[in-house]
Design an enzyme around this catalytic site. Structure first.
Site, PDB file in Angstrom:
ATOM      1  N   PRO A  87       0.818  -1.223   0.000  1.00  0.00           N
ATOM      2  CA  PRO A  87       0.000   0.000   0.000  1.00  0.00           C
ATOM      3  C   PRO A  87       0.851   1.272   0.000  1.00  0.00           C
ATOM      4  O   PRO A  87       0.333   2.354  -0.238  1.00  0.00           O
ATOM      5  CB  PRO A  87      -0.827  -0.116   1.287  1.00  0.00           C
ATOM      6  CG  PRO A  87      -0.238  -1.214   2.080  1.00  0.00           C
ATOM      7  CD  PRO A  87       0.625  -2.038   1.203  1.00  0.00           C
ATOM      8  N   GLU A 114       1.364  -8.580   8.509  1.00  0.00           N
ATOM      9  CA  GLU A 114       1.654  -7.151   8.668  1.00  0.00           C
ATOM     10  C   GLU A 114       2.499  -6.607   7.514  1.00  0.00           C
ATOM     11  O   GLU A 114       2.838  -5.429   7.473  1.00  0.00           O
ATOM     12  CB  GLU A 114       2.380  -6.915   9.993  1.00  0.00           C
ATOM     13  CG  GLU A 114       1.480  -6.519  11.148  1.00  0.00           C
ATOM     14  CD  GLU A 114       0.559  -5.367  10.805  1.00  0.00           C
ATOM     15  OE1 GLU A 114       1.063  -4.293  10.462  1.00  0.00           O
ATOM     16  OE2 GLU A 114      -0.670  -5.554  10.862  1.00  0.00           O
ATOM     17  N   ARG A 152      -3.050  -8.239 -20.907  1.00  0.00           N
ATOM     18  CA  ARG A 152      -3.924  -7.928 -22.046  1.00  0.00           C
ATOM     19  C   ARG A 152      -3.288  -6.932 -22.999  1.00  0.00           C
ATOM     20  O   ARG A 152      -3.750  -6.763 -24.121  1.00  0.00           O
ATOM     21  CB  ARG A 152      -5.311  -7.466 -21.584  1.00  0.00           C
ATOM     22  CG  ARG A 152      -5.328  -6.131 -20.902  1.00  0.00           C
ATOM     23  CD  ARG A 152      -6.662  -5.889 -20.216  1.00  0.00           C
ATOM     24  NE  ARG A 152      -7.762  -5.596 -21.139  1.00  0.00           N
ATOM     25  CZ  ARG A 152      -7.920  -4.443 -21.774  1.00  0.00           C
ATOM     26  NH1 ARG A 152      -7.058  -3.467 -21.594  1.00  0.00           N
ATOM     27  NH2 ARG A 152      -8.946  -4.257 -22.571  1.00  0.00           N
ATOM     28  N   ASP A 167      -9.950   1.588 -25.511  1.00  0.00           N
ATOM     29  CA  ASP A 167     -10.301   1.478 -24.099  1.00  0.00           C
ATOM     30  C   ASP A 167     -10.184   2.814 -23.391  1.00  0.00           C
ATOM     31  O   ASP A 167      -9.384   3.651 -23.759  1.00  0.00           O
ATOM     32  CB  ASP A 167      -9.332   0.532 -23.371  1.00  0.00           C
ATOM     33  CG  ASP A 167      -9.640  -0.912 -23.645  1.00  0.00           C
ATOM     34  OD1 ASP A 167     -10.750  -1.185 -24.113  1.00  0.00           O
ATOM     35  OD2 ASP A 167      -8.765  -1.736 -23.378  1.00  0.00           O
TER      36      ASP A 167
HETATM   37  N1  SAH Z   1       1.116  -3.119   7.455  1.00  0.00           N
HETATM   38  C1  SAH Z   1       1.124  -2.813   6.074  1.00  0.00           C
HETATM   39  C2  SAH Z   1      -0.005  -3.534   5.327  1.00  0.00           C
HETATM   40  C3  SAH Z   1       0.220  -4.985   5.140  1.00  0.00           C
HETATM   41  S1  SAH Z   1      -1.077  -5.719   4.273  1.00  0.00           S
HETATM   42  C4  SAH Z   1       0.970  -1.307   5.885  1.00  0.00           C
HETATM   43  O1  SAH Z   1       0.263  -0.693   6.662  1.00  0.00           O
HETATM   44  O2  SAH Z   1       1.527  -0.760   4.922  1.00  0.00           O
HETATM   45  C5  SAH Z   1      -0.349  -7.216   3.747  1.00  0.00           C
HETATM   46  C6  SAH Z   1       0.109  -7.278   2.299  1.00  0.00           C
HETATM   47  O3  SAH Z   1      -0.989  -7.045   1.442  1.00  0.00           O
HETATM   48  C7  SAH Z   1       1.172  -6.281   1.913  1.00  0.00           C
HETATM   49  O4  SAH Z   1       2.455  -6.753   2.237  1.00  0.00           O
HETATM   50  C8  SAH Z   1       0.963  -6.202   0.399  1.00  0.00           C
HETATM   51  O5  SAH Z   1       1.627  -7.249  -0.260  1.00  0.00           O
HETATM   52  C9  SAH Z   1      -0.540  -6.427   0.255  1.00  0.00           C
HETATM   53  N2  SAH Z   1      -1.315  -5.169   0.091  1.00  0.00           N
HETATM   54  C10 SAH Z   1      -2.170  -4.633   0.986  1.00  0.00           C
HETATM   55  N3  SAH Z   1      -2.742  -3.522   0.502  1.00  0.00           N
HETATM   56  C11 SAH Z   1      -2.245  -3.343  -0.742  1.00  0.00           C
HETATM   57  C12 SAH Z   1      -2.448  -2.359  -1.759  1.00  0.00           C
HETATM   58  N4  SAH Z   1      -3.265  -1.333  -1.595  1.00  0.00           N
HETATM   59  N5  SAH Z   1      -1.772  -2.485  -2.920  1.00  0.00           N
HETATM   60  C13 SAH Z   1      -0.927  -3.534  -3.109  1.00  0.00           C
HETATM   61  N6  SAH Z   1      -0.697  -4.494  -2.178  1.00  0.00           N
HETATM   62  C14 SAH Z   1      -1.348  -4.412  -1.016  1.00  0.00           C
END
Ligand code: SAH
Length: 249
Positions: A87, A114, A152, A167
Site C-alpha cells: 500500500p 503485517e 492484455r 479502451d
Molecule cells: N502493514 C502494512 C499492510 C500490510 S497488508 C501497511 O500498513 O503498509 C499485507 C500485504 O498485502 C502487503 O504486504 C501487500 O503485499 C498487500 N497489500 C495490501 N494492501 C495493498 C495495496 N493497496 N496495494 C498492493 N498491495 C497491497
C-alpha cells in the site's frame, strides 16, 4: 513475457489465471506465469516464514530469508524487474501497465500479515506498487490486477476484435457508451445514430460521448487532455447541452 509470482497462497493465483483471456494467453505461450510458494524456501524446520516485529507492535512480519532465497533461485536477466505489492507503493494505473507490458520478465512479490521485512523493499526490489489507497489482507489480489492489466497489453493476447486501442485511459479519455442487440428492450432504446450506418456520424458521436462522460465523471482526466479543434467544438456543445439539462431539472 514471463511473470514469476511469489506468494504463500498459490491456489488463489492459479484459480484466477487459468480462466478466460489470461488462461488462453498462457496456453498459447504468449505469457508464461510461474507461481512460486516462497514457504518452500524457508530454512526454518517448520517452514515458518514470519516472525515477531523488532521493537514491538501487533502482528507478524514476513522475514527476509525465504524471499531472498526464493529470488536467488529464479533465473533472472539484466532486464528482470522485481515488483513488491504494497500500500506504500506508487499507485498502479494504465500508463504503468503499458510500461510493464514492454518488460520481458517480471517478478511480483505478495506480502501477507503485517507485511514484509523492510530489507526486501530496500535491497531486493526495483519498485513498490499499490493498487489503491486501501489495505488488503495480502498481495495476491494486487498481483492479479497487475498481471491482468499487463497481460492484455502483450501483443496478440487480445484478438483484433477486442482490441484495446479504444479502451478508457488508452486514449486518456473514458470510453464512450456501447450497446448490443436488441435495439430496444423493455422500452429502453439504443441511440438512433448507432443504427444509422453512417460511420462518420458514429465516429463523431463516440468522440463526443467520450468527452462528455470524462467531463462528468473524471474532470481531472479531461483537464490534463489536450483537446484538438474538433474536440473543443464538441466540448462547447456538451457544456451547452449539460447546462440545459441542469436547467430542466
Ligand atoms: N502493514 C502494512 C499492510 C500490510 S497488508 C501497511 O500498513 O503498509 C499485507 C500485504 O498485502 C502487503 O504486504 C501487500 O503485499 C498487500 N497489500 C495490501 N494492501 C495493498 C495495496 N493497496 N496495494 C498492493 N498491495 C497491497
Amino acid at each position: 513475457m514471463r511473470i514469476d509470482i511469489l506468494t504463500l497462497f498459490p491456489d488463489l493465483i492459479h484459480s484466477v489465471i487459468k480462466e478466460s483471456i489470461i488462461g488462453r494467453a498462457i496456453e498459447s505461450g504468449k505469457v508464461e506465469i510461474n507461481v512460486i510458494n516462497f514457504r518452500e524456501y524457508s530454512t526454518n524446520k517448520h517452514k515458518k516464514v514470519d516472525d515477531y516485529i523488532f521493537g514491538g507492535g501487533a502482528g507478524m512480519l514476513i522475514s527476509v530469508q525465504p524471499i531472498y532465497d526464493c529470488l536467488q533461485a529464479i533465473n533472472k536477466s539484466v532486464n528482470t524487474k522485481v515488483l513488491l505489492t504494497s500500500p506504500r507503493g506508487v499507485t498502479f494505473n494504465q500508463e504503468k501497465a503499458e510500461n510493464l507490458a514492454h518488460e520481458e520478465h517480471l517478478i511480483i512479490i505478495c506480502g501477507h500479515y503485517e507485511g514484509i521485512d523492510e530489507r526486501v523493499s530496500e535491497y531486493l526490489v526495483d519498485e513498490e506498487i499499490s493498487i489503491g489507497d486501501y489495505v488488503l489482507t495480502g498481495g495476491e489480489l494486487a498481483a492479479l490486477i497487475i498481471v491482468d492489466a499487463v497481460s492484455r497489453l502483450v501483443p496478440d493476447v487480445l484478438n483484433k476484435a477486442d482490441s484495446h486501442i479504444n479502451d478508457s485511459f488508452s486514449t486518456k479519455l473514458l470510453e464512450y457508451p456501447q450497446y448490443t442487440r436488441p435495439a430496444e428492450y423493455m422500452g429502453m432504446k439504443v441511440p438512433d445514430v448507432l443504427m444509422s450506418g453512417n460511420h462518420k456520424e458514429i465516429e463523431t458521436y463516440r468522440l463526443k460521448e467520450s468527452i462528455r462522460i470524462t467531463y462528468k465523471r473524471r474532470p481531472d482526466l479531461l483537464s490534463k487532455y489536450q483537446l484538438n479543434k474538433q474536440e473543443s467544438k464538441l466540448f462547447k456543445e456538451i457544456i451547452t447541452e449539460e447546462q440545459k439539462t441542469v436547467e430542466k431539472e
